[in-house]
Design a protein around this motif. Structure first.
Motif, short mmCIF file in Angstrom:
data_model
loop_
_atom_site.label_atom_id
_atom_site.label_comp_id
_atom_site.label_asym_id
_atom_site.label_seq_id
_atom_site.Cartn_x
_atom_site.Cartn_y
_atom_site.Cartn_z
N GLN A 63 14.21 -12.07 -33.04
CA GLN A 63 15.31 -11.21 -32.61
C GLN A 63 16.14 -11.87 -31.50
OE1 GLN A 63 13.75 -7.17 -31.90
NE2 GLN A 63 12.29 -7.57 -33.55
N LEU A 64 15.50 -12.64 -30.63
CA LEU A 64 16.24 -13.42 -29.64
C LEU A 64 17.17 -14.41 -30.35
CD1 LEU A 64 13.52 -14.21 -26.95
CD2 LEU A 64 15.60 -12.88 -26.58
N GLY A 65 16.63 -15.09 -31.37
CA GLY A 65 17.42 -16.04 -32.13
C GLY A 65 18.58 -15.39 -32.86
N TYR A 88 11.41 -20.23 -21.05
CA TYR A 88 11.61 -19.60 -19.75
C TYR A 88 13.10 -19.53 -19.42
CZ TYR A 88 11.62 -18.96 -14.68
OH TYR A 88 11.87 -18.49 -13.42
N LYS A 89 13.83 -20.61 -19.69
CA LYS A 89 15.27 -20.64 -19.40
C LYS A 89 16.01 -19.57 -20.20
CE LYS A 89 15.47 -25.59 -18.30
NZ LYS A 89 15.93 -26.93 -18.78
N VAL A 90 15.60 -19.36 -21.43
CA VAL A 90 16.23 -18.36 -22.28
C VAL A 90 15.93 -16.95 -21.78
CG1 VAL A 90 16.25 -17.33 -24.59
CG2 VAL A 90 16.29 -19.82 -24.32
N VAL A 91 14.64 -16.69 -21.49
CA VAL A 91 14.20 -15.33 -21.16
C VAL A 91 14.56 -14.94 -19.74
CG1 VAL A 91 12.17 -13.83 -20.91
CG2 VAL A 91 12.33 -15.38 -22.87
N ALA A 135 21.90 -20.14 -22.82
CA ALA A 135 22.15 -20.00 -24.25
C ALA A 135 21.10 -20.75 -25.06
CB ALA A 135 23.54 -20.53 -24.59
N ILE A 136 20.61 -20.10 -26.11
CA ILE A 136 19.55 -20.70 -26.92
C ILE A 136 19.99 -22.02 -27.54
CG2 ILE A 136 18.16 -20.38 -29.01
CD1 ILE A 136 18.02 -17.41 -28.34
N THR A 137 21.21 -22.07 -28.02
CA THR A 137 21.68 -23.31 -28.65
C THR A 137 21.69 -24.47 -27.65
OG1 THR A 137 23.95 -22.56 -28.25
CG2 THR A 137 23.02 -22.17 -30.45
N GLU A 138 22.04 -24.18 -26.41
CA GLU A 138 22.02 -25.22 -25.38
C GLU A 138 20.59 -25.71 -25.12
OE1 GLU A 138 23.79 -23.88 -21.79
OE2 GLU A 138 25.77 -23.52 -22.67
N VAL A 139 19.65 -24.80 -25.08
CA VAL A 139 18.26 -25.14 -24.82
C VAL A 139 17.70 -26.01 -25.94
CG1 VAL A 139 15.93 -24.20 -24.64
CG2 VAL A 139 17.79 -23.15 -23.35
#
Length: 338
Positions: free
Chosen positions: A267-269, A312-315, A320-324
């Motif tokens: 769901q995050l994705g 951790y950076k996302v949550v 941004a997930i794509t950046e991570v």
């Protein structure tokens, strides 16, 4: 031989394990804080909030009174989320101090305590009077409650510092569909149990973004390397992480729709926020708190955990997930064997 067993915590895993033990011929009492849930279990033998359309053994009884649940218990099974474990263990410790029993304590909690960084067995040991229980064991491994309820063939690990204690608990659970192995590496089993939830969130994120099998296989494999490095830094046996509590539990948690951590990542994705996901899940998502603890510990102990850091950076930092993902794939090349 039939034993008297108390199960504290009537969520999906606690209630299904209580049912396994009841099927095995033991006298089991299930403790819940909810009077409504206890009434449903005792009257209809169902637990619809946690395990849909499943009928429990009629001999399994539920109560809201912890003292009643643990009276005469040979074993007490704690099936409490990490966040609430210390409080329940403290309540249990106060009761044990007044009772003439000395049970084995087993737990199935999969997480690390925020702030103290303690493992579940450490939290329990701090809250129980040492002379009022025999010892602490941990049950872990690839075992979704929904599958166990259907008698899907399942294998788990029972870990304890005392080999005989592990064997005693092993005997309580064994049957034709539920097999238990023993292990003396409590640290490794608890670390693997906690951190696999973090990697499962990452696996779900990749699926939610549309990545396929190659990406998930890579993440799971390198995630296992992180879990091993983390555990070994605390003295865990590296072999534990290629066993049931390690790779076994990681694979099932990071690939199954039955895993709330995988579903959370998916769901995050798909673009949902953490707040939305937690509100809709209805059950604890252990990986969300564990990733914070693991990230902080890894920084203090200088353990390389790039996947955990990325999640951790996302949550917690809102990156941004794509950046991570781009950052992870763009890191400098290194050796696989560390």
């Amino acid at each position: 031989m039939s034993k008297q067993i108390a199960v504290l915590g009537a969520g999906s895993w606690g209630s299904v394990l209580a049912n396994v033990l009841t099927e095995n011929g033991h006298h089991v009492t299930l403790w819940t804080r909810s009077a409504e849930q206890a009434a449903e279990m005792n009257t209809h033998h169902t637990n619809q909030k946690y395990v849909h359309d499943f009928e429990y053994e009629s001999a399994l009884t539920a109560t809201t009174e912890m003292a009643q649940a643990i009276a005469g218990a040979d074993m007490i099974l704690l099936a409490i989320p990490t966040k609430g474990l210390r409080q329940v263990a403290h309540q249990l410790g106060q009761l044990l101090a007044t009772m003439d029993i000395k049970p084995v304590i087993t737990h199935v909690t999969k997480g690390l305590e925020q702030g103290t960084y303690k493992r579940p067995s450490e939290m329990i040991a701090e809250e129980l009077p040492a002379d009022h229980y025999q010892g602490i064991t941990v049950l872990s491994g690839p075992s979704h409650a929904e599958s166990v309820a259907l008698h899907d063939m399942t294998a788990v690990t029972i870990a304890a510092n005392d080999e005989q204690l592990a064997k005693d608990v092993q005997g309580l659970f064994m049957n034709q569909y539920f097999r238990a192995y023993t292990n003396n590496d409590v640290v490794g089993v608890e670390v693997a149990a906690a951190l696999k939830n973090v990697i499962a969130i990452g696996s779900g994120i990749l699926s939610g973004l549309g990545y396929k099998d190659n990406a998930r296989a890579a993440l799971i494999t390198r995630g296992l390397a992180e879990i091993r490095r983390f555990g070994v830094s605390f003295g865990a046996n590296p072999m534990t992480f290629i066993g049931l509590a390690g790779v076994g539990d990681l694979v099932v948690t990071a690939t199954s729709q039955n895993s709330r951590n995988y579903r959370c990542g998916f769901q995050l994705g798909q673009g949902q926020s953490v707040a939305e996901i937690e509100a809709n899940m209805g059950m604890v998502i252990e990986g969300l708190s564990t990733v914070k603890v693991a990230h902080e510990i890894a920084e203090k102990r200088h353990v390389s955990m790039p996947i955990t850091d990325a999640i951790y950076k996302v949550v917690y930092e809102g990156q941004a997930i794509t950046e991570v993902v781009t950052e992870l794939m763009g890191r400098e090349g290194t050796t696989e064997v560390e």
